[in-house]
Design an enzyme around this catalytic site. Structure first.
Site, PDB file in Angstrom:
ATOM      1  N   ARG A 174      -1.861  -2.627 -11.870  1.00  0.00           N
ATOM      2  CA  ARG A 174      -2.447  -3.677 -11.039  1.00  0.00           C
ATOM      3  C   ARG A 174      -3.483  -4.456 -11.846  1.00  0.00           C
ATOM      4  O   ARG A 174      -4.291  -3.868 -12.561  1.00  0.00           O
ATOM      5  CB  ARG A 174      -3.120  -3.060  -9.807  1.00  0.00           C
ATOM      6  CG  ARG A 174      -2.141  -2.872  -8.677  1.00  0.00           C
ATOM      7  CD  ARG A 174      -2.838  -2.481  -7.403  1.00  0.00           C
ATOM      8  NE  ARG A 174      -3.126  -1.065  -7.368  1.00  0.00           N
ATOM      9  CZ  ARG A 174      -4.347  -0.542  -7.307  1.00  0.00           C
ATOM     10  NH1 ARG A 174      -5.417  -1.327  -7.270  1.00  0.00           N
ATOM     11  NH2 ARG A 174      -4.506   0.753  -7.285  1.00  0.00           N
ATOM     12  N   LYS A 186       0.541  -3.197  -1.889  1.00  0.00           N
ATOM     13  CA  LYS A 186      -0.898  -3.390  -1.931  1.00  0.00           C
ATOM     14  C   LYS A 186      -1.321  -4.796  -1.490  1.00  0.00           C
ATOM     15  O   LYS A 186      -2.467  -5.014  -1.145  1.00  0.00           O
ATOM     16  CB  LYS A 186      -1.416  -3.078  -3.331  1.00  0.00           C
ATOM     17  CG  LYS A 186      -1.317  -1.592  -3.674  1.00  0.00           C
ATOM     18  CD  LYS A 186      -1.906  -0.798  -2.569  1.00  0.00           C
ATOM     19  CE  LYS A 186      -2.096   0.697  -2.769  1.00  0.00           C
ATOM     20  NZ  LYS A 186      -1.262   1.464  -3.586  1.00  0.00           N
ATOM     21  N   CYS A 199      -4.892  10.523  -8.726  1.00  0.00           N
ATOM     22  CA  CYS A 199      -5.799  11.651  -8.518  1.00  0.00           C
ATOM     23  C   CYS A 199      -5.136  12.777  -7.739  1.00  0.00           C
ATOM     24  O   CYS A 199      -5.805  13.591  -7.113  1.00  0.00           O
ATOM     25  CB  CYS A 199      -7.051  11.197  -7.775  1.00  0.00           C
ATOM     26  SG  CYS A 199      -8.128  10.172  -8.764  1.00  0.00           S
ATOM     27  N   GLY A 200      -3.809  12.795  -7.726  1.00  0.00           N
ATOM     28  CA  GLY A 200      -3.122  13.911  -7.073  1.00  0.00           C
ATOM     29  C   GLY A 200      -2.729  13.640  -5.633  1.00  0.00           C
ATOM     30  O   GLY A 200      -2.392  14.569  -4.889  1.00  0.00           O
TER      31      GLY A 200
HETATM   32  C1  SPV Z   1      -1.928   2.912  -6.599  1.00  0.00           C
HETATM   33  O1  SPV Z   1      -2.231   2.576  -7.742  1.00  0.00           O
HETATM   34  O2  SPV Z   1      -2.754   3.272  -5.748  1.00  0.00           O
HETATM   35  C2  SPV Z   1      -0.518   2.902  -6.204  1.00  0.00           C
HETATM   36  C3  SPV Z   1       0.415   2.190  -7.030  1.00  0.00           C
HETATM   37  O3  SPV Z   1      -0.188   3.393  -5.167  1.00  0.00           O
HETATM   38  S1  SPV Z   1       0.174   0.522  -6.882  1.00  0.00           S
HETATM   39  O4  SPV Z   1       1.297  -0.021  -6.149  1.00  0.00           O
HETATM   40  O5  SPV Z   1       0.091  -0.003  -8.214  1.00  0.00           O
HETATM   41  O6  SPV Z   1      -1.029   0.245  -6.149  1.00  0.00           O
HETATM   42 MN    MN Z   2      -1.900   3.644  -3.864  1.00  0.00          MN
END
Ligand code: SPV
Ligand code: MN
Length: 630
Positions: free
Chosen positions: A88, A231, A275-276
């Site tokens: 991201r 997201k 983080c798991g």
């Molecule tokens: C995260 O990074 O919290 C994810 C993957 O779940 S992403 O779609 O890149 O946000």
């Molecule tokens: Mn996520």
């Protein structure tokens, strides 16, 4: 439909696709689709309904256009994002705000008019010579109080394919929505592709227009930047939830059994990326509803939750048959899986970091042809697979899929787990004294050491309340207040817990094994159901040694020593106080609407910690604290 659109849409879409759009009796949608077809100027347009044929077309085209390549196992494909497009992009993700709107200094924003002009400039003719896909989806189960309709425009079959795996189809729901219904809108272009990846990453933008409930994403392919319903929708949903009195959270949702499987309790859990979180939701023997995003509502005096998604876009690293059997199994058997940014070896098998097999010596990865010792364009060593490599699968394909995944009523939440990546401060598991104490001292103070899931330096301790900071579209104080308010009038709110899987000892080694999290989860299940007592510390309730000893034996068939317990559950007062200072400084300097209760709750905790230190010193053994029915 407006007359002026009819010719344009017929010309670009052809009769069949035109009819699919026309059948959606929603003028706002027609305006939206026509506007972006005109601006992006694709050669043709495909409209995806809920039909299996449409699903298959997208899947087939992703391979035909070489955004995905077939792997050796039936149904598996691999997709690569560009070398500089592996996570991201926080710095180019911005809210478009009018001059009088403020979100706070920790939330990236841009003048709305300027931003719209810029992104429309980037989108102009961006799809020339390409096929545009228009997809209709539903966030949350369909026909539910939780459902939100969404439409995605993209020129990437990989993005469209991922969305087909990850989200419920929503074309029929759109039909029922009628003319007045609200919906989220996403426009994405991967831009010019070179060797199958976005070439102009310097023009990468993720711009969020809250006013129109619309997000633009350009010159990127990484799913966290492009799959609108993930997201990007979360940011829109946080705003809408705030207006309507419910919550959008960065949470997994899982069902946890008691020891004889006669009872199942649902937990949500919020952890920053890597983080798991998925590993917890996928614990062997338990049930998964979702691994990333949940909507929570108060319904008839209970807190109910649904998974916004129906698939997993999970990190694939350190996943072996031994460490995560459930995930490993689902990624190695035939079935629909998109791998991204792992290595494709000479036998067309996917290889990810630390998969429990000998390291590969040759293959193709996100940097092109790969051999050991390869340097990237930035002169850095290129690992054989990226640390943020991912897999995309349907939850329904998993053996541990929960029966309530599609339940329109959601499930009742018994407990909420917050966590972070923390080497020296928090204990492996703690329970808050009550809802407010948990939201304010545990959720609103999450810090995590950064990981490869976002661009930038790793290992830096960063503030990330509710693991949701990256996605907040409302001021922080208001968001905290919404979290406090959601249980107003709820007689038995979910219990709130905090976990830390990453605590280290004096020698720098992790104090816990990768599977120990299962024990903490089972302990939490017992707490929610009133089966075990706890010790009261200044910061919350912690497990008794005897209960953990029994659970380690039962869950992992492991002996758990008193020494291990004592080291893991020692209250580290200097570190706790230092964290309080760091957090209070952030709230004092960066947050303009901190709820009064927050400062008071943290100050009260500080006092309890100082009193404890005066009596017992800096590092306090758990055996000092008293037990009983808490
Ligand atoms: C995260 O990074 O919290 C994810 C993957 O779940 S992403 O779609 O890149 O946000
Ligand atoms: Mn996520």
């Amino acid at each position: 439909m407006k007359k002026e659109y009819i010719d344009l849409l017929k010309k670009k879409c052809g009769e069949d696709n035109f009819r699919k759009i026309e059948a959606l009796n929603n003028e706002k949608m027609h305006d939206f689709v026509a506007k972006y077809i005109e601006l992006c100027n694709p050669e043709k347009v495909f409209v995806r309904t809920d039909s299996p044929e449409d699903y298959e077309y997208v899947r087939k085209m992703a391979v035909e256009q070489q955004e995905e390549k077939k792997l050796a196992t039936e149904g598996h494909t691999i997709h690569f994002d560009g070398y500089y497009d592996q996570a991201r992009d926080k710095s180019n993700t911005k809210y478009l705000l009018r001059p009088d709107e403020v979100l706070g200094s920790d939330i990236n924003s841009e003048d709305r008019e300027k931003g719209l002009m810029e992104v429309h400039g980037i989108l102009k003719d961006s799809m020339a010579g390409k096929e545009m896909i228009i997809g209709f989806f539903c966030l949350g189960p369909t026909d539910s109080e939780f459902s939100i309709s969404a439409v995605q425009i993209t020129d990437s079959f990989y993005v469209a394919h991922s969305e087909g795996i990850l989200y419920r189809s929503g074309y029929e729901q759109f039909r029922k929505l009628g003319d007045s219904g609200r919906f989220f809108r996403f426009v994405h272009t991967a831009g010019v592709l070179e060797n199958g990846v976005s070439r102009d990453v310097y023009k990468r933008r993720v711009y969020i227009d809250l006013e129109e409930e619309m997000v633009f994403s350009t010159n990127t392919q990484y799913a966290g930047n492009t799959v609108g319903l993930k997201k990007l929708s979360m940011r829109l949903a946080i705003k809408r939830a705030s207006e309507e009195g419910w919550l959008t959270e960065h949470m997994f949702l899982m069902g946890v059994y008691n020891s004889d499987k006669s009872r199942k309790t649902y937990f949500t859990g919020s952890f920053p990326s890597a983080c798991g979180k998925t590993a917890t939701a996928m614990l062997e023997g338990e049930k998964i509803v979702g691994d990333d995003i949940a909507y929570l509502r108060q319904i008839e005096g209970k807190i109910k939750a649904v998974n916004v998604e129906k698939g997993i876009f999970g990190i694939i690293r350190d996943v072996s048959r031994d460490s995560d059997p459930a995930i490993f199994e689902s990624l190695t058997k035939p079935g629909e899986v998109i791998f991204s940014n792992v290595l494709k070896d000479l036998e067309d098998n996917p290889r990810w970091l630390n998969d429990g097999r000998p390291e590969p010596v040759e293959g193709v990865n996100f940097s092109g042809e790969w051999i050991p010792g390869k340097k990237g364009p930035d002169d850095k060593d290129v690992p054989y697979a990226h640390k943020n490599a991912r897999y995309t699968i349907k939850i329904a394909d998993l053996e541990n899929c929960d029966e309530n995944l599609e339940n329109p009523e959601g499930v009742e939440v018994g407990g909420i787990i917050y966590g972070g990546r923390d080497s020296d401060t928090n204990m492996p598991v703690e329970q808050s004294f009550n809802w407010q104490h948990g939201i304010l001292t545990q959720a609103a103070t999450i810090e995590s050491e950064t990981t490869a899931a976002t661009l930038g330096k790793e290992g830096v301790r960063t503030f990330n309340l509710m693991a949701n900071l990256d996605f907040l579209s409302i001021p922080i104080g208001r968001y905290i207040q919404n979290n406090l308010d959601i249980t107003d009038g709820v007689e038995n709110p979910p219990l709130i817990f905090h976990v830390n899987y990453f605590l280290r000892g004096k020698d720098g080694d992790f104090l816990n094994g990768i599977k120990d999290k299962h024990v903490w989860v089972k302990w939490m299940e017992k707490r929610v159901n009133g089966e075990v007592d706890a010790l009261k510390t200044p910061c919350g309730y912690i497990p008794l040694y005897e209960d953990l000893k029994q659970l380690f034996k039962e869950v992992l068939d492991k002996e758990y020593s008193k020494d291990d317990y004592e080291e893991q559950f020692t209250l580290r007062i200097p570190e706790r106080l230092a964290k309080k200072e760091r957090i209070l400084k952030i709230y004092h300097t960066k947050v303009f609407d901190t709820p009064h209760a927050f400062i008071k709750e943290l100050e009260d905790q500080r006092k309890r910690l100082e009193e404890c230190r005066a009596e017992h010193g800096d590092y306090v053994s758990p055996f000092v604290f008293s037990g009983g029915k808490h």
